[in-house]
Design a protein around this motif. Structure first.
Motif, PDB file in Angstrom:
ATOM      1  N   THR A  73     -13.383  -9.029   6.505  1.00  0.00           N
ATOM      2  CA  THR A  73     -14.376  -9.754   7.293  1.00  0.00           C
ATOM      3  C   THR A  73     -13.740 -10.616   8.381  1.00  0.00           C
ATOM      4  O   THR A  73     -14.432 -11.064   9.281  1.00  0.00           O
ATOM      5  CB  THR A  73     -15.261 -10.621   6.380  1.00  0.00           C
ATOM      6  N   GLY A  74     -12.449 -10.815   8.330  1.00  0.00           N
ATOM      7  CA  GLY A  74     -11.728 -11.532   9.385  1.00  0.00           C
ATOM      8  C   GLY A  74     -11.130 -10.592  10.412  1.00  0.00           C
ATOM      9  O   GLY A  74     -10.296 -10.990  11.215  1.00  0.00           O
ATOM     10  N   ASP A  75     -11.528  -9.300  10.390  1.00  0.00           N
ATOM     11  CA  ASP A  75     -11.049  -8.250  11.292  1.00  0.00           C
ATOM     12  C   ASP A  75      -9.556  -7.979  11.143  1.00  0.00           C
ATOM     13  O   ASP A  75      -8.886  -7.583  12.073  1.00  0.00           O
ATOM     14  CB  ASP A  75     -11.408  -8.566  12.744  1.00  0.00           C
ATOM     15  N   LYS A  76      -9.032  -8.210   9.955  1.00  0.00           N
ATOM     16  CA  LYS A  76      -7.630  -7.889   9.652  1.00  0.00           C
ATOM     17  C   LYS A  76      -7.601  -6.577   8.868  1.00  0.00           C
ATOM     18  O   LYS A  76      -8.424  -6.348   7.984  1.00  0.00           O
ATOM     19  CB  LYS A  76      -7.000  -9.001   8.835  1.00  0.00           C
ATOM     20  N   THR A  77      -6.644  -5.742   9.188  1.00  0.00           N
ATOM     21  CA  THR A  77      -6.502  -4.445   8.531  1.00  0.00           C
ATOM     22  C   THR A  77      -5.412  -4.549   7.475  1.00  0.00           C
ATOM     23  O   THR A  77      -4.324  -5.069   7.753  1.00  0.00           O
ATOM     24  CB  THR A  77      -6.137  -3.373   9.570  1.00  0.00           C
ATOM     25  N   LYS A  78      -5.722  -4.064   6.265  1.00  0.00           N
ATOM     26  CA  LYS A  78      -4.715  -4.094   5.212  1.00  0.00           C
ATOM     27  C   LYS A  78      -4.846  -2.864   4.325  1.00  0.00           C
ATOM     28  O   LYS A  78      -5.912  -2.284   4.198  1.00  0.00           O
ATOM     29  CB  LYS A  78      -4.797  -5.376   4.405  1.00  0.00           C
ATOM     30  N   THR A  79      -3.716  -2.503   3.715  1.00  0.00           N
ATOM     31  CA  THR A  79      -3.666  -1.359   2.822  1.00  0.00           C
ATOM     32  C   THR A  79      -3.986  -1.799   1.405  1.00  0.00           C
ATOM     33  O   THR A  79      -3.522  -2.844   0.958  1.00  0.00           O
ATOM     34  CB  THR A  79      -2.258  -0.715   2.854  1.00  0.00           C
ATOM     35  N   ILE A  80      -4.768  -0.987   0.708  1.00  0.00           N
ATOM     36  CA  ILE A  80      -5.116  -1.252  -0.692  1.00  0.00           C
ATOM     37  C   ILE A  80      -4.534  -0.111  -1.528  1.00  0.00           C
ATOM     38  O   ILE A  80      -4.938   1.042  -1.392  1.00  0.00           O
ATOM     39  CB  ILE A  80      -6.646  -1.287  -0.902  1.00  0.00           C
ATOM     40  N   ARG A  81      -3.569  -0.441  -2.336  1.00  0.00           N
ATOM     41  CA  ARG A  81      -2.986   0.503  -3.292  1.00  0.00           C
ATOM     42  C   ARG A  81      -3.126  -0.116  -4.669  1.00  0.00           C
ATOM     43  O   ARG A  81      -2.840  -1.288  -4.853  1.00  0.00           O
ATOM     44  CB  ARG A  81      -1.508   0.738  -3.020  1.00  0.00           C
ATOM     45  N   ILE A  82      -3.546   0.686  -5.618  1.00  0.00           N
ATOM     46  CA  ILE A  82      -3.677   0.219  -6.988  1.00  0.00           C
ATOM     47  C   ILE A  82      -2.557   0.863  -7.788  1.00  0.00           C
ATOM     48  O   ILE A  82      -2.485   2.094  -7.886  1.00  0.00           O
ATOM     49  CB  ILE A  82      -5.062   0.581  -7.562  1.00  0.00           C
ATOM     50  N   LYS A  83      -1.674   0.037  -8.310  1.00  0.00           N
ATOM     51  CA  LYS A  83      -0.472   0.523  -8.981  1.00  0.00           C
ATOM     52  C   LYS A  83      -0.791   1.539 -10.081  1.00  0.00           C
ATOM     53  O   LYS A  83      -0.139   2.578 -10.187  1.00  0.00           O
ATOM     54  CB  LYS A  83       0.300  -0.662  -9.567  1.00  0.00           C
ATOM     55  N   GLN A  84      -1.814   1.282 -10.881  1.00  0.00           N
ATOM     56  CA  GLN A  84      -2.156   2.156 -12.003  1.00  0.00           C
ATOM     57  C   GLN A  84      -2.620   3.544 -11.541  1.00  0.00           C
ATOM     58  O   GLN A  84      -2.530   4.508 -12.291  1.00  0.00           O
ATOM     59  CB  GLN A  84      -3.253   1.525 -12.871  1.00  0.00           C
ATOM     60  N   ILE A  85      -3.091   3.645 -10.313  1.00  0.00           N
ATOM     61  CA  ILE A  85      -3.567   4.932  -9.790  1.00  0.00           C
ATOM     62  C   ILE A  85      -2.455   5.973  -9.775  1.00  0.00           C
ATOM     63  O   ILE A  85      -2.702   7.155  -9.979  1.00  0.00           O
ATOM     64  CB  ILE A  85      -4.197   4.744  -8.388  1.00  0.00           C
ATOM     65  N   GLU A  86      -1.242   5.528  -9.548  1.00  0.00           N
ATOM     66  CA  GLU A  86      -0.119   6.466  -9.473  1.00  0.00           C
ATOM     67  C   GLU A  86       0.048   7.280 -10.753  1.00  0.00           C
ATOM     68  O   GLU A  86       0.575   8.377 -10.730  1.00  0.00           O
ATOM     69  CB  GLU A  86       1.184   5.720  -9.140  1.00  0.00           C
ATOM     70  N   GLU A  87      -0.425   6.742 -11.874  1.00  0.00           N
ATOM     71  CA  GLU A  87      -0.296   7.423 -13.170  1.00  0.00           C
ATOM     72  C   GLU A  87      -1.532   8.236 -13.542  1.00  0.00           C
ATOM     73  O   GLU A  87      -1.532   8.924 -14.547  1.00  0.00           O
ATOM     74  CB  GLU A  87      -0.018   6.394 -14.271  1.00  0.00           C
ATOM     75  N   MET A  88      -2.591   8.150 -12.770  1.00  0.00           N
ATOM     76  CA  MET A  88      -3.861   8.807 -13.109  1.00  0.00           C
ATOM     77  C   MET A  88      -3.972  10.182 -12.455  1.00  0.00           C
ATOM     78  O   MET A  88      -3.379  10.414 -11.403  1.00  0.00           O
ATOM     79  CB  MET A  88      -5.037   7.961 -12.595  1.00  0.00           C
ATOM     80  N   PRO A  89      -4.785  11.061 -13.055  1.00  0.00           N
ATOM     81  CA  PRO A  89      -5.115  12.307 -12.363  1.00  0.00           C
ATOM     82  C   PRO A  89      -5.820  11.966 -11.041  1.00  0.00           C
ATOM     83  O   PRO A  89      -6.531  10.951 -10.960  1.00  0.00           O
ATOM     84  CB  PRO A  89      -6.070  13.025 -13.320  1.00  0.00           C
ATOM     85  N   ALA A  90      -5.655  12.807 -10.031  1.00  0.00           N
ATOM     86  CA  ALA A  90      -6.159  12.506  -8.690  1.00  0.00           C
ATOM     87  C   ALA A  90      -7.658  12.221  -8.650  1.00  0.00           C
ATOM     88  O   ALA A  90      -8.093  11.282  -7.978  1.00  0.00           O
ATOM     89  CB  ALA A  90      -5.812  13.640  -7.736  1.00  0.00           C
ATOM     90  N   ASP A  91      -8.471  12.997  -9.363  1.00  0.00           N
ATOM     91  CA  ASP A  91      -9.920  12.776  -9.306  1.00  0.00           C
ATOM     92  C   ASP A  91     -10.317  11.438  -9.931  1.00  0.00           C
ATOM     93  O   ASP A  91     -11.193  10.733  -9.431  1.00  0.00           O
ATOM     94  CB  ASP A  91     -10.695  13.931  -9.934  1.00  0.00           C
TER      95      ASP A  91
END
Length: 182
Positions: A73-91
């Protein structure tokens, strides 16, 4: 990769004005043209940041686990990565990421999203066996998905012709007045 970036920028210049709903022009609000320009700039920034982030990963692993680039909402762009996602199946990882973005939206933290992931190429006639998918959504309405077939050859990602389509909202399809998710 530069060719990929250039194609999206050209496409966005023509698509975003078509997707915007009229009716935002009013003396106290930004004009429709200003809103279109803001949306286009946000989509471009999110796309650029995401492509820069995935460029080396896609060559090393042949794909990327889902991640997002958001404009807050402050017009700043940032990346969102969730560490646990790396271990999950893609879907499963994609669903977890989307739900996390919806939770941020409900809390009023984001105004635009770009979700990046790779998947098997649904076009069996294509030489590329993988596709980079970028789903972009904006709180003001525009949504689009960019599909770019790719192959990895001798340590380099080779991208094919992109296909850009409108898509249903995946993140901004909720009632923002609902209670925020915990």
């Amino acid at each position: 990769m530069t060719q990929l970036k250039s194609r999206l920028m050209t496409f966005l210049m023509f698509l975003v004005p078509l997707l915007m709903a009229p009716g935002y022009a009013n003396a106290q609000q930004p004009s429709e043209a200003e809103i279109k320009e803001m949306i286009q700039e946000q989509f471009e920034r999110m796309y650029q940041k995401g492509v820069d982030d995935l460029e080396s990963r896609i060559v090393v692993t042949g794909g990327v686990k889902p991640f997002a680039v958001v404009t807050d909402t402050g017009d700043k762009t940032k990346t969102i990565r969730i560490k646990q996602i790396e271990e999950m199946p893609a879907d499963v990882a994609l669903e977890v990421l989307r739900r996390s973005l919806i939770a941020l939206l409900k809390k009023g933290k984001i105004g635009a999203t770009a979700v990046f992931y790779t998947t098997a190429n649904p076009n069996k006639e294509s030489e590329a066996d993988r596709v980079l998918v970028v789903e972009m959504e904006h709180i003001f309405g525009p949504t689009l998905a960019q599909l770019v077939p790719f192959t990895i050859d001798e340590g380099k990602a080779l991208f094919g012709e992109q296909v850009v389509v409108e898509m249903e909202n995946k993140i901004f399809n909720i009632n923002v007045d609902e209670e925020p998710a915990e």
